[in-house]
Motif scaffolding. Structure first.
Motif, PDB file in Angstrom:
ATOM      1  N   ALA A  64       0.836  -1.201   0.000  1.00  0.00           N
ATOM      2  CA  ALA A  64       0.000   0.000   0.000  1.00  0.00           C
ATOM      3  C   ALA A  64       0.868   1.246   0.000  1.00  0.00           C
ATOM      4  N   GLY A  65       0.453   2.232  -0.753  1.00  0.00           N
ATOM      5  CA  GLY A  65       1.147   3.508  -0.756  1.00  0.00           C
ATOM      6  C   GLY A  65       0.648   4.362  -1.901  1.00  0.00           C
ATOM      7  N   SER A  66       0.598   5.664  -1.670  1.00  0.00           N
ATOM      8  CA  SER A  66       0.100   6.552  -2.714  1.00  0.00           C
ATOM      9  C   SER A  66       0.889   7.855  -2.718  1.00  0.00           C
ATOM     10  N   ALA A  67       0.929   8.483  -3.884  1.00  0.00           N
ATOM     11  CA  ALA A  67       1.581   9.777  -4.050  1.00  0.00           C
ATOM     12  C   ALA A  67       0.942  10.485  -5.231  1.00  0.00           C
ATOM     13  N   PRO A  68       0.834  11.814  -5.178  1.00  0.00           N
ATOM     14  CA  PRO A  68       0.273  12.547  -6.309  1.00  0.00           C
ATOM     15  C   PRO A  68       1.283  12.675  -7.455  1.00  0.00           C
ATOM     16  N   TYR A  69       0.769  12.742  -8.672  1.00  0.00           N
ATOM     17  CA  TYR A  69       1.591  12.905  -9.871  1.00  0.00           C
ATOM     18  C   TYR A  69       1.172  14.195 -10.564  1.00  0.00           C
ATOM     19  N   ARG A  70       2.099  15.166 -10.592  1.00  0.00           N
ATOM     20  CA  ARG A  70       1.873  16.441 -11.274  1.00  0.00           C
ATOM     21  C   ARG A  70       3.224  16.988 -11.724  1.00  0.00           C
ATOM     22  N   PRO A  71       3.232  17.882 -12.707  1.00  0.00           N
ATOM     23  CA  PRO A  71       4.491  18.541 -13.051  1.00  0.00           C
ATOM     24  C   PRO A  71       5.066  19.235 -11.816  1.00  0.00           C
ATOM     25  N   ILE A  72       6.371  19.253 -11.706  1.00  0.00           N
ATOM     26  CA  ILE A  72       7.015  19.805 -10.515  1.00  0.00           C
ATOM     27  C   ILE A  72       6.622  21.259 -10.278  1.00  0.00           C
ATOM     28  N   SER A  73       6.362  21.995 -11.364  1.00  0.00           N
ATOM     29  CA  SER A  73       5.963  23.399 -11.222  1.00  0.00           C
ATOM     30  C   SER A  73       4.580  23.552 -10.596  1.00  0.00           C
ATOM     31  N   GLU A  74       3.799  22.470 -10.616  1.00  0.00           N
ATOM     32  CA  GLU A  74       2.444  22.515 -10.051  1.00  0.00           C
ATOM     33  C   GLU A  74       2.338  21.837  -8.691  1.00  0.00           C
ATOM     34  N   LEU A  75       3.368  21.104  -8.293  1.00  0.00           N
ATOM     35  CA  LEU A  75       3.306  20.419  -6.999  1.00  0.00           C
ATOM     36  C   LEU A  75       3.347  21.432  -5.867  1.00  0.00           C
ATOM     37  N   THR A  76       2.474  21.236  -4.906  1.00  0.00           N
ATOM     38  CA  THR A  76       2.407  22.119  -3.748  1.00  0.00           C
ATOM     39  C   THR A  76       3.029  21.432  -2.539  1.00  0.00           C
ATOM     40  N   VAL A  77       3.220  22.185  -1.487  1.00  0.00           N
ATOM     41  CA  VAL A  77       3.699  21.597  -0.240  1.00  0.00           C
ATOM     42  C   VAL A  77       2.733  20.504   0.215  1.00  0.00           C
ATOM     43  N   ALA A  78       1.443  20.739   0.031  1.00  0.00           N
ATOM     44  CA  ALA A  78       0.441  19.735   0.416  1.00  0.00           C
ATOM     45  C   ALA A  78       0.601  18.455  -0.405  1.00  0.00           C
ATOM     46  N   ASP A  79       0.980  18.577  -1.667  1.00  0.00           N
ATOM     47  CA  ASP A  79       1.211  17.386  -2.498  1.00  0.00           C
ATOM     48  C   ASP A  79       2.385  16.573  -1.960  1.00  0.00           C
ATOM     49  N   TYR A  80       3.480  17.260  -1.635  1.00  0.00           N
ATOM     50  CA  TYR A  80       4.634  16.549  -1.079  1.00  0.00           C
ATOM     51  C   TYR A  80       4.288  15.914   0.261  1.00  0.00           C
ATOM     52  N   GLN A  81       3.520  16.630   1.067  1.00  0.00           N
ATOM     53  CA  GLN A  81       3.089  16.062   2.349  1.00  0.00           C
ATOM     54  C   GLN A  81       2.205  14.841   2.135  1.00  0.00           C
ATOM     55  N   ALA A  82       1.350  14.882   1.110  1.00  0.00           N
ATOM     56  CA  ALA A  82       0.491  13.733   0.807  1.00  0.00           C
ATOM     57  C   ALA A  82       1.339  12.536   0.399  1.00  0.00           C
ATOM     58  N   ALA A  83       2.399  12.762  -0.374  1.00  0.00           N
ATOM     59  CA  ALA A  83       3.276  11.665  -0.786  1.00  0.00           C
ATOM     60  C   ALA A  83       4.000  11.069   0.420  1.00  0.00           C
ATOM     61  N   VAL A  84       4.500  11.930   1.285  1.00  0.00           N
ATOM     62  CA  VAL A  84       5.210  11.451   2.471  1.00  0.00           C
ATOM     63  C   VAL A  84       4.256  10.710   3.400  1.00  0.00           C
ATOM     64  N   THR A  85       3.067  11.242   3.597  1.00  0.00           N
ATOM     65  CA  THR A  85       2.087  10.570   4.456  1.00  0.00           C
ATOM     66  C   THR A  85       1.605   9.271   3.823  1.00  0.00           C
ATOM     67  N   GLY A  86       1.282   9.325   2.528  1.00  0.00           N
ATOM     68  CA  GLY A  86       0.672   8.176   1.853  1.00  0.00           C
ATOM     69  C   GLY A  86       1.599   7.007   1.609  1.00  0.00           C
ATOM     70  N   LYS A  87       2.907   7.267   1.486  1.00  0.00           N
ATOM     71  CA  LYS A  87       3.813   6.169   1.156  1.00  0.00           C
ATOM     72  C   LYS A  87       4.894   5.951   2.206  1.00  0.00           C
ATOM     73  N   VAL A  88       5.340   7.021   2.857  1.00  0.00           N
ATOM     74  CA  VAL A  88       6.455   6.896   3.794  1.00  0.00           C
ATOM     75  C   VAL A  88       5.957   6.714   5.223  1.00  0.00           C
ATOM     76  N   LEU A  89       5.289   7.724   5.758  1.00  0.00           N
ATOM     77  CA  LEU A  89       4.902   7.672   7.167  1.00  0.00           C
ATOM     78  C   LEU A  89       3.940   6.531   7.475  1.00  0.00           C
ATOM     79  N   SER A  90       3.104   6.176   6.506  1.00  0.00           N
ATOM     80  CA  SER A  90       2.190   5.048   6.714  1.00  0.00           C
ATOM     81  C   SER A  90       2.986   3.758   6.935  1.00  0.00           C
ATOM     82  N   GLN A  91       4.039   3.548   6.146  1.00  0.00           N
ATOM     83  CA  GLN A  91       4.834   2.327   6.285  1.00  0.00           C
ATOM     84  C   GLN A  91       5.775   2.405   7.496  1.00  0.00           C
TER      85      GLN A  91
END
Length: 196
Positions: A64-91
């Motif tokens: 299990a794990g999830s992360a958002p996919y967007r161009p780097i110019s469109e990624l927000t701090v919330a997107d990076y936090q979602a990736a860290v929460t969804g794939k890293v901190l969960s595991q």
């Protein structure tokens, strides 16, 4: 072995479940909305409650794990936090909360983007790289318990949906990824990142 399988209802989790059962393991399946037990592993309190419910297991395997996919110019701090929460901190929570409940091993999921970036994949690359670094660090602290990660590329079975995102990358059959899980669970190595 009694194995807790997280993310058990997806493409990979279903295949891992079938193989572990065929190998005569007792598998407790977990998913956000399906499986034997339901748990949102992005919530550490739910992860702690999951272990209280399940009790002792020999191994934990995460698919299990999830992360958002967007161009780097469109990624927000919330997107990076979602990736860290969804794939890293969960595991990380699965390992931290499981230290007193898991007798043998943890197998986490990462992915090709830790070493082969793609356009729109910066947040996922960050998360995958973090999981792999955590596995290596945790391995030297949690012995005799073991910890490894499985790091596949795009599945052959998913090329019709995701193939365009991984141009020129060699796909891998889900069955090969499942073999890496078996190697991690039944083998004796620790601190490894298996690349099927």
């Amino acid at each position: 072995m009694r194995i807790l399988l997280v993310g058990a209802t997806g493409t990979l989790g279903t295949a891992v479940h079938q193989e572990l059962v065929a190998r005569k393991h007792d598998v407790v399946t977990v998913a956000r909305t399906g499986g034997d037990l339901q748990c949102d592993v992005t919530d550490p309190e739910q992860v702690a409650g999951l272990y209280r419910t399940v009790g002792q297991v020999d191994a934990v395997a995460s698919a299990a794990g999830s992360a958002p996919y967007r161009p780097i110019s469109e990624l927000t701090v919330a997107d990076y936090q979602a990736a860290v929460t969804g794939k890293v901190l969960s595991q990380v929570a699965l390992v931290k909360e499981g230290l007193t409940h898991v007798t043998e091993s943890f197998t986490l999921i990462t992915g090709v983007l830790a070493r082969e970036p793609i356009v729109t994949g910066a947040a996922a690359s960050l998360a995958n790289g973090a999981v792999e670094a955590f596995v290596r660090a945790a391995a030297i602290e949690i012995a005799p318990q073991r910890i490894n990660a499985v790091s596949p590329t795009v599945f052959t079975e998913s090329l019709d949906v995701y193939g365009d995102f991984f141009p020129g990358m060699k796909p891998v059959p889900v069955a090969e990824v499942v073999r890496a899980y078996v190697r991690s669970i039944e083998g004796r190595q620790t601190g490894q990142v298996y690349v099927p």
